[in-house]
Write an enzyme that holds these catalytic residues in place. Structure first.
Site, mmCIF file in Angstrom:
data_model
loop_
_atom_site.group_PDB
_atom_site.id
_atom_site.type_symbol
_atom_site.label_atom_id
_atom_site.label_comp_id
_atom_site.label_asym_id
_atom_site.label_seq_id
_atom_site.Cartn_x
_atom_site.Cartn_y
_atom_site.Cartn_z
ATOM 1 N N HIS A 205 58.884 20.065 41.361
ATOM 2 C CA HIS A 205 60.235 20.484 41.728
ATOM 3 C C HIS A 205 60.357 21.995 41.591
ATOM 4 O O HIS A 205 59.490 22.645 41.017
ATOM 5 C CB HIS A 205 61.266 19.812 40.814
ATOM 6 C CG HIS A 205 61.145 20.241 39.377
ATOM 7 N ND1 HIS A 205 60.118 19.803 38.549
ATOM 8 C CD2 HIS A 205 61.897 21.085 38.619
ATOM 9 C CE1 HIS A 205 60.262 20.345 37.349
ATOM 10 N NE2 HIS A 205 61.331 21.136 37.371
ATOM 11 N N ASP A 207 63.391 24.889 40.241
ATOM 12 C CA ASP A 207 64.605 24.919 39.428
ATOM 13 C C ASP A 207 65.750 25.520 40.246
ATOM 14 O O ASP A 207 65.573 26.551 40.893
ATOM 15 C CB ASP A 207 64.384 25.755 38.165
ATOM 16 C CG ASP A 207 63.364 25.120 37.230
ATOM 17 O OD1 ASP A 207 63.190 23.890 37.284
ATOM 18 O OD2 ASP A 207 62.742 25.861 36.444
ATOM 19 N N HIS A 262 56.716 23.506 40.470
ATOM 20 C CA HIS A 262 55.922 23.238 39.272
ATOM 21 C C HIS A 262 56.078 21.779 38.850
ATOM 22 O O HIS A 262 56.983 21.076 39.289
ATOM 23 C CB HIS A 262 56.306 24.183 38.125
ATOM 24 C CG HIS A 262 57.773 24.174 37.781
ATOM 25 N ND1 HIS A 262 58.752 24.736 38.590
ATOM 26 C CD2 HIS A 262 58.442 23.670 36.721
ATOM 27 C CE1 HIS A 262 59.934 24.589 38.039
ATOM 28 N NE2 HIS A 262 59.784 23.934 36.900
ATOM 29 N N ARG A 272 53.256 17.067 23.709
ATOM 30 C CA ARG A 272 53.693 18.365 24.221
ATOM 31 C C ARG A 272 55.201 18.496 24.061
ATOM 32 O O ARG A 272 55.962 17.607 24.454
ATOM 33 C CB ARG A 272 53.313 18.541 25.694
ATOM 34 C CG ARG A 272 53.664 19.913 26.269
ATOM 35 C CD ARG A 272 53.108 20.079 27.697
ATOM 36 N NE ARG A 272 53.300 21.443 28.191
ATOM 37 C CZ ARG A 272 54.376 21.847 28.878
ATOM 38 N NH1 ARG A 272 55.334 20.980 29.163
ATOM 39 N NH2 ARG A 272 54.486 23.085 29.270
#
Length: 333
Positions: A205, A207, A262, A272
């Site tokens: 996607h 941002d 990304h 993570r």
């Protein structure tokens, strides 16, 4: 330690046909203390829409303290974490990203960057003492917002446009619609049985805001897409920040800067944790290419819209959709 409830793997998507570039020189690295940083920022925004910064001025104490608080929260039993949800869109979410069917190997907290309004949400989670979490959140967001505004002002200087705060004033406005996200990607044990296939942690996607500031722990997973469609892994660095150009900044610069596509892949053995500040304008702010960026007879590539209109449009799309497509001007044939 209790992590996100283990869902069936077949619910998740796998990246197919992904190409990884063999000729990529590396993520642009910019030292904010150097005099040439503004030129390097502009170049990175034009070529990649993404860069890494060092000498950023955000105290490591603020970073490690908030990460510690985030780990405490994500280690709670699911029933406790769900008291901070459901995400509508703010709050705790588990696996489901948005309302349009996107799924990832992730759990998250999406919060407003106005930290005062967050404390009530955590009373039910942390009992009557959410102060430690909220204090860490406030210190971190305040420091990162200051750094982000400095970066936006360096962008304006590098573009040779006035005033210097043409971008940063949108974040400094009392009505700024900025938000903050904590993501937790638990280890994905199914990866051991998938013959090295990848599981999507967070789908590809861009941002929608002006700018995004990411910091994560030392676990890999983040990838960005180059203009040729190749996916590039971003080596983790828990001491630095990564900057994403958002869709709104792409419009403000009439496409000179491009928002970066990304995604995050799940990790088979390590957890993570990422923390992202999304710098957004006030809901009523009109977004259109700045005249000071346009050259000569250059025409606007985008229709004017308010941030509220674009944000609403984004919530009605899938992650992978071209969200700006509905706002592009189509040249007459």
């Amino acid at each position: 330690m209790v992590f996100v409830t283990k869902p069936p793997t077949e619910n998740f998507s796998y990246p197919r046909g992904s190409k990884v570039s063999k000729f990529f020189a590396g993520i642009p690295l910019i030292d904010l203390s150097k005099p040439d940083s503004k030129q390097l920022i502009v170049r990175a925004c034009e070529e990649f829409g993404f860069f890494k910064i060092i000498n950023h001025g955000v105290p490591m104490e603020f970073i490690t303290r908030l990460e510690s608080e985030a780990i405490k929260f994500f280690s709670l039993p699911l029933s406790e974490k769900e008291k901070a949800g459901p995400p509508n869109p703010l709050g705790y979410g588990n696996k489901y990203i948005g309302k349009n069917g996107d799924v990832g190997w992730v759990e998250y907290l999406l919060l407003t960057a106005n930290t005062e309004s967050n404390s009530q949400r955590f009373l039910s989670v942390f009992g009557q003492n959410p102060e430690e979490f909220c204090s860490a959140l406030n210190d971190y967001i305040s420091a990162v917002k200051k750094m982000t505004c400095e970066i936006l002002e360096l962008m304006a200087e590098g573009l040779k446009i006035q005033p210097r705060n043409v971008f940063s004033k949108l974040l400094m406005d009392e009505q700024s619609d900025s938000c903050f996200r904590l993501n937790h990607y638990p280890p994905c044990p199914e990866l051991q049985d998938l013959s090295a296939r990848n599981v999507i942690g967070f789908g590809a996607h861009t941002d929608p805001q002006i700018i995004s500031v990411l910091r994560s722990n030392n676990t890999s997973g983040l990838q960005i897409s180059l203009r040729d469609g190749n996916w590039i892994p971003v080596p983790p660095d828990h001491n630095s920040f990564f900057i994403n150009v958002g869709d709104s900044l792409q419009v403000l610069t009439n496409g000179r800067f491009q928002s970066v596509r990304h995604r995050v892949l799940a990790n088979g053995s390590k957890s993570r944790v990422s923390m992202i500040y999304f710098g957004g304008p006030p809901l009523s702010e009109k977004i259109a290419p700045l005249q000071s960026v346009m050259k000569g007879e250059e025409e606007s590539m985008y229709k004017e819209f308010t941030w509220f209109e674009y944000k609403t449009s984004c919530y009605n799309t899938r992650l992978a959709d071209n969200r700006l497509g509905n706002f592009e001007r189509i040249a007459a044939s």
